[in-house]
Every structure is written in C-alpha cells, then in structure tokens.
Write a protein that holds these residues in place. Structure first.
Motif, PDB file in Angstrom:
ATOM      1  N   SER A   1       1.035  -1.037  -0.379  1.00 22.82           N
ATOM      2  CA  SER A   1       0.173  -0.241   0.122  1.00 22.82           C
ATOM      3  C   SER A   1       0.514   1.253   0.775  1.00 22.82           C
ATOM      4  CB  SER A   1      -1.052  -0.229   1.025  1.00 22.82           C
ATOM      5  OG  SER A   1      -0.191   0.510   2.312  1.00 22.82           O
ATOM      6  N   ASN A   2       0.490   2.437  -0.924  1.00 19.20           N
ATOM      7  CA  ASN A   2       1.120   3.565  -0.655  1.00 19.20           C
ATOM      8  C   ASN A   2       1.588   4.277   1.160  1.00 19.20           C
ATOM      9  OD1 ASN A   2       1.151   3.829  -3.194  1.00 19.20           O
ATOM     10  ND2 ASN A   2      -0.938   5.256  -2.845  1.00 19.20           N
ATOM     11  N   MET A   3       0.420   3.663   1.893  1.00 20.67           N
ATOM     12  CA  MET A   3       1.201   3.773   3.816  1.00 20.67           C
ATOM     13  C   MET A   3       2.803   3.031   3.557  1.00 20.67           C
ATOM     14  SD  MET A   3       0.355   6.137   5.721  1.00 20.67           S
ATOM     15  CE  MET A   3      -0.309   6.584   6.974  1.00 20.67           C
ATOM     16  N   THR A   4       2.049   2.003   3.180  1.00 20.79           N
ATOM     17  CA  THR A   4       3.783   0.679   3.258  1.00 20.79           C
ATOM     18  C   THR A   4       4.902   1.641   2.734  1.00 20.79           C
ATOM     19  OG1 THR A   4       2.071  -0.713   3.862  1.00 20.79           O
ATOM     20  CG2 THR A   4       4.924  -1.259   3.578  1.00 20.79           C
ATOM     21  N   ILE A   5       4.382   2.378   1.961  1.00 22.44           N
ATOM     22  CA  ILE A   5       5.926   3.275   0.630  1.00 22.44           C
ATOM     23  C   ILE A   5       6.531   3.975   1.520  1.00 22.44           C
ATOM     24  CG2 ILE A   5       6.359   3.557  -1.377  1.00 22.44           C
ATOM     25  CD1 ILE A   5       4.400   1.721  -2.655  1.00 22.44           C
ATOM     26  N   TYR A   6       5.348   5.000   2.088  1.00 20.70           N
ATOM     27  CA  TYR A   6       6.080   6.148   2.828  1.00 20.70           C
ATOM     28  C   TYR A   6       6.295   5.585   4.103  1.00 20.70           C
ATOM     29  CZ  TYR A   6       2.684   8.751  -0.608  1.00 20.70           C
ATOM     30  OH  TYR A   6       1.860   9.278  -1.840  1.00 20.70           O
ATOM     31  N   THR A   7       6.363   4.828   4.775  1.00 21.86           N
ATOM     32  CA  THR A   7       6.728   5.092   6.389  1.00 21.86           C
ATOM     33  C   THR A   7       7.935   3.899   5.561  1.00 21.86           C
ATOM     34  OG1 THR A   7       4.498   4.051   6.903  1.00 21.86           O
ATOM     35  CG2 THR A   7       6.200   3.008   8.115  1.00 21.86           C
TER      36      THR A   7
ATOM     37  N   ILE B   1       9.542   4.654   3.325  1.00 23.30           N
ATOM     38  CA  ILE B   1      10.620   6.032   2.863  1.00 23.30           C
ATOM     39  C   ILE B   1      10.998   6.768   3.887  1.00 23.30           C
ATOM     40  CG2 ILE B   1      10.383   8.901   1.740  1.00 23.30           C
ATOM     41  CD1 ILE B   1       9.110   6.838  -0.267  1.00 23.30           C
ATOM     42  N   VAL B   2       9.876   7.025   4.951  1.00 21.84           N
ATOM     43  CA  VAL B   2      10.268   8.234   6.009  1.00 21.84           C
ATOM     44  C   VAL B   2      11.715   7.009   7.189  1.00 21.84           C
ATOM     45  CG1 VAL B   2       9.637   8.680   8.156  1.00 21.84           C
ATOM     46  CG2 VAL B   2       8.433   8.984   5.891  1.00 21.84           C
ATOM     47  N   LEU B   3      11.762   6.290   7.421  1.00 25.30           N
ATOM     48  CA  LEU B   3      12.480   5.452   7.606  1.00 25.30           C
ATOM     49  C   LEU B   3      13.523   5.145   7.113  1.00 25.30           C
ATOM     50  CD1 LEU B   3      10.371   2.138   8.985  1.00 25.30           C
ATOM     51  CD2 LEU B   3      11.009   3.646  10.394  1.00 25.30           C
ATOM     52  N   ILE B   4      14.189   5.544   5.921  1.00 25.40           N
ATOM     53  CA  ILE B   4      15.310   5.110   5.458  1.00 25.40           C
ATOM     54  C   ILE B   4      15.557   6.501   5.545  1.00 25.40           C
ATOM     55  CG2 ILE B   4      15.946   5.035   2.787  1.00 25.40           C
ATOM     56  CD1 ILE B   4      13.983   3.144   2.436  1.00 25.40           C
ATOM     57  N   ILE B   5      14.932   7.810   5.564  1.00 23.15           N
ATOM     58  CA  ILE B   5      15.449   8.611   5.665  1.00 23.15           C
ATOM     59  C   ILE B   5      16.045   9.178   6.697  1.00 23.15           C
ATOM     60  CG2 ILE B   5      14.587  11.285   5.622  1.00 23.15           C
ATOM     61  CD1 ILE B   5      12.856  11.026   3.689  1.00 23.15           C
ATOM     62  N   LEU B   6      15.113   8.396   7.790  1.00 24.82           N
ATOM     63  CA  LEU B   6      16.128   9.156   9.481  1.00 24.82           C
ATOM     64  C   LEU B   6      17.107   8.217   9.941  1.00 24.82           C
ATOM     65  CD1 LEU B   6      12.523   8.070  11.254  1.00 24.82           C
ATOM     66  CD2 LEU B   6      14.380  10.307  11.137  1.00 24.82           C
ATOM     67  N   VAL B   7      16.825   6.832   9.009  1.00 25.87           N
ATOM     68  CA  VAL B   7      18.264   5.731   9.188  1.00 25.87           C
ATOM     69  C   VAL B   7      19.693   6.255   8.665  1.00 25.87           C
ATOM     70  CG1 VAL B   7      19.513   4.124   8.859  1.00 25.87           C
ATOM     71  CG2 VAL B   7      17.130   3.794   9.345  1.00 25.87           C
ATOM     72  N   VAL B   8      19.572   7.147   7.391  1.00 22.88           N
ATOM     73  CA  VAL B   8      20.258   8.273   6.687  1.00 22.88           C
ATOM     74  C   VAL B   8      20.586   9.119   7.562  1.00 22.88           C
ATOM     75  CG1 VAL B   8      21.102   9.238   4.704  1.00 22.88           C
ATOM     76  CG2 VAL B   8      19.052   7.376   4.156  1.00 22.88           C
ATOM     77  N   PHE B   9      19.719   9.951   8.002  1.00 20.77           N
ATOM     78  CA  PHE B   9      20.165  11.484   8.509  1.00 20.77           C
ATOM     79  C   PHE B   9      20.654  11.153   9.960  1.00 20.77           C
ATOM     80  CE2 PHE B   9      18.957  14.386  12.091  1.00 20.77           C
ATOM     81  CZ  PHE B   9      18.845  15.133  11.741  1.00 20.77           C
ATOM     82  N   ALA B  10      20.069   9.719  11.099  1.00 22.73           N
ATOM     83  CA  ALA B  10      20.937   9.283  11.986  1.00 22.73           C
ATOM     84  C   ALA B  10      22.528   8.947  11.711  1.00 22.73           C
ATOM     85  CB  ALA B  10      20.361   8.667  12.662  1.00 22.73           C
ATOM     86  N   GLY B  11      22.494   8.509  10.755  1.00 23.08           N
ATOM     87  CA  GLY B  11      23.939   8.145  10.312  1.00 23.08           C
ATOM     88  C   GLY B  11      25.085   9.130   9.737  1.00 23.08           C
ATOM     89  N   TRP B  12      24.413  10.087   8.681  1.00 24.30           N
ATOM     90  CA  TRP B  12      25.012  11.203   8.364  1.00 24.30           C
ATOM     91  C   TRP B  12      25.318  12.001  10.695  1.00 24.30           C
ATOM     92  CZ3 TRP B  12      28.214  13.805   5.205  1.00 24.30           C
ATOM     93  CH2 TRP B  12      28.000  14.549   5.444  1.00 24.30           C
TER      94      TRP B  12
END
Length: 131
Positions: free
Chosen positions: A2-8, A10-21
């Motif tokens: 579902s779209n909600m799963t895809i958005y979730t 994407i948000v998790l990937i962004i958070l992981v990249v930000f935390a890694g940075w």
C-alpha cells in the motif's frame, strides 16, 4: 504494497540516513576537536584564541568576554587569521557551527581545537555586548 507502507519505508530510510550522517559527523568532530565544559573553557580562555563562529549580529548582541568574531560563513576565506601555534576555543549558540568550523580548521592543519560543550546559550561566565 500500500501507499502507506511505501511512505513509512521512505520515512524510515530518511531517518536512518540522517542518523548515520549525524553519527559520522560526531565521530569526525571527536577526531579533530575536544568538547570541553564551561569551567575548562573558562580556565583556558587566557591561553587560547576564543573564536565565536556566529554571525555578526548575534555576536554584537552578546559574546564571551575576549572572544573574536569569525563567522563560520566567512571562515573559508579568513581561517588563516587564526594562529596555528595557539589553542583554538570555538563556540556558537549550541555546537553545530563550531563542529563545522573545527572540521574546516583541522583540514587546514590546526591541531589544538576545543569546542564549548553546551554552547553560548548556556554560558554563565562574563559576557560583553558590542556597541
């Protein structure tokens, strides 16, 4: 999916990249500079170059007594005005700009770099306002 799963995802990937940075930046900073608390900062003030990396307006509104203003936005052009043979004490409102400034200075051969741990916002020592 579902779209909600895809958005979730994407948000998790962004958070992981930000935390890694953030983690990489923290590790790089700890390699080139030492975080020191206010008492240690105050005890070394008279034997170091105290650099406020905030912009001119906040500096003029109040800064640590004896500090010199070298805004981070101009540091690439003016870092050579800071002596390499003396310790460099950096501070800003928190520690974000000081971290960037420390990384820049280390890249240009500065070795004794210290950052005020809680930044100017929690400074309780002597201050001065520019006229």
């Amino acid at each position: 999916m579902s779209n909600m799963t895809i958005y979730t995802i994407i948000v998790l990937i962004i958070l992981v990249v930000f935390a890694g940075w953030q983690l990489i930046t923290l590790l790089r900073r700890n390699k080139v500079a030492k975080m020191i608390d206010e008492p240690a900062f105050q005890s070394g003030l008279h034997h170091a170059q105290v650099i406020d990396v905030r912009e001119k307006k906040p500096f003029d509104e109040g800064h640590i007594l004896g500090a010199r203003n070298v805004p981070y936005s101009t540091m690439k052009a003016y870092y050579m005005q800071i002596r390499k043979d003396l310790p460099v004490y950096l501070y800003d409102q928190s520690t974000t700009l000081s971290t960037r400034a420390a990384l820049l200075l280390a890249k240009h051969g500065y070795s004794e770099i210290y950052i005020l741990k809680r930044g100017y916002q929690r400074w309780e020592g002597k201050t001065k306002k520019s006229e």
